[in-house]
Scaffold this active site. Structure first.
Site, short mmCIF file in Angstrom:
data_model
loop_
_atom_site.label_atom_id
_atom_site.label_comp_id
_atom_site.label_asym_id
_atom_site.label_seq_id
_atom_site.Cartn_x
_atom_site.Cartn_y
_atom_site.Cartn_z
N ASN A 44 26.87 0.29 91.10
CA ASN A 44 28.26 0.51 90.71
C ASN A 44 28.76 1.76 91.40
O ASN A 44 28.00 2.68 91.68
CB ASN A 44 28.37 0.69 89.19
N LYS A 58 34.74 -5.08 83.36
CA LYS A 58 34.03 -5.60 82.19
C LYS A 58 32.59 -5.11 82.18
O LYS A 58 32.02 -4.84 83.23
CB LYS A 58 34.02 -7.13 82.25
N LEU A 59 32.03 -5.04 80.96
CA LEU A 59 30.61 -4.70 80.86
C LEU A 59 29.81 -5.93 81.27
O LEU A 59 30.13 -7.05 80.86
CB LEU A 59 30.30 -4.33 79.40
N HIS A 87 31.65 4.79 90.96
CA HIS A 87 32.55 5.38 89.96
C HIS A 87 33.27 6.58 90.57
O HIS A 87 32.66 7.39 91.25
CB HIS A 87 31.73 5.82 88.73
N ASP A 137 28.58 3.12 83.06
CA ASP A 137 28.41 4.32 83.89
C ASP A 137 27.19 5.17 83.55
O ASP A 137 27.21 6.39 83.68
CB ASP A 137 29.66 5.23 83.80
N GLY A 164 40.33 -4.40 95.23
CA GLY A 164 39.13 -4.73 96.01
C GLY A 164 39.00 -3.98 97.32
O GLY A 164 38.39 -4.49 98.27
#
Ligand code: GRF
Length: 206
Positions: A107, A91-92, A109, A150, A12
């Protein structure tokens, strides 16, 4: 003031950097919920220590059940969520949540998407694949979330050079340093309604 939910499965550090920026008064938002699938995660521990509400999705027992989706939506509604930030969430997201909060889910990445993204590319695996490929450039992508891993519309990317002596661990550290600056910046822009859509693409207007 936007109400933010952070979804995190691991340490985190991105969650902490967003929270730090809120505490410094730089982001006009409030983290009202931390969602995790891992009750032992650093993210959960940090949330509890900082009096941030938590919700644990039990992936083993319920991961695909309707009930869990409904329960999560109920939780999100209860705290009036405006923005969801995925920060190392493995998780999705249930498609119902993606539909309900479309264009309000971010998100981060750790590569220059679409390269080294998609199912299976998470954590160190991304950096190992980058080093293995011999490519000289990696980086960070922040994008809106859609129903696939993604693959949503990209808001911003920042490059990180991959030097010859870099191991996956060194690259991960260099990339996290960039993430901790870039994610708060984009969350700030969202909270100030500075992300617009033009020709179906997100654009930040400062
Ligand atoms: C980050 O590298 C992020 O890009 C990816 O997962 C990692 C999470 O790290 N999605 P942390 O849990 O925020 O430290």
């Amino acid at each position: 003031m936007k109400n933010i939910a952070i979804f995190a499965s691991g340490g985190g550090s991105n969650f902490k950097s967003i929270h730090r920026n809120i505490k410094l008064g730089k982001i006009f938002g409030k983290i009202v919920l931390l969602v995790s699938n891992n009750s032992n995660s650093g993210a959960i521990k940090y949330a509890k220590k900082n009096n941030i509400g938590t919700f644990i999705m039990d992936i083993v027992k319920h991961s695909k059940s309707e009930i869990d989706e409904e329960l999560l939506i109920e939780k999100l509604e209860l705290v009036n969520i405006d923005l969801i930030c995925l920060a190392g969430y493995l998780k999705l997201l249930p498609s119902k949540i993606v539909r309900k909060y479309r264009n309000c889910i971010l998100n981060i990445h750790p590569s220059l998407l679409p390269r080294f993204g998609g199912k299976g590319f998470f954590g160190m695996k991304v950096h190992e694949a980058v080093i293995e490929s011999g490519i000289k450039e990696s980086g960070v992508t922040i994008h809106f979330v859609d129903e696939k891993y993604d693959s949503g519309k990209i808001i911003i990317q920042e490059k990180v050079l991959v030097r010859n002596n870099y191991t996956p661990k060194i690259l991960s550290k260099k990339i996290l340093e960039v993430e901790h600056v870039l994610y708060p910046k984009i969350v700030k822009a969202f909270c100030e309604d500075k992300i617009f859509w033009e020709n179906n693409n997100p654009i930040i207007k400062y």
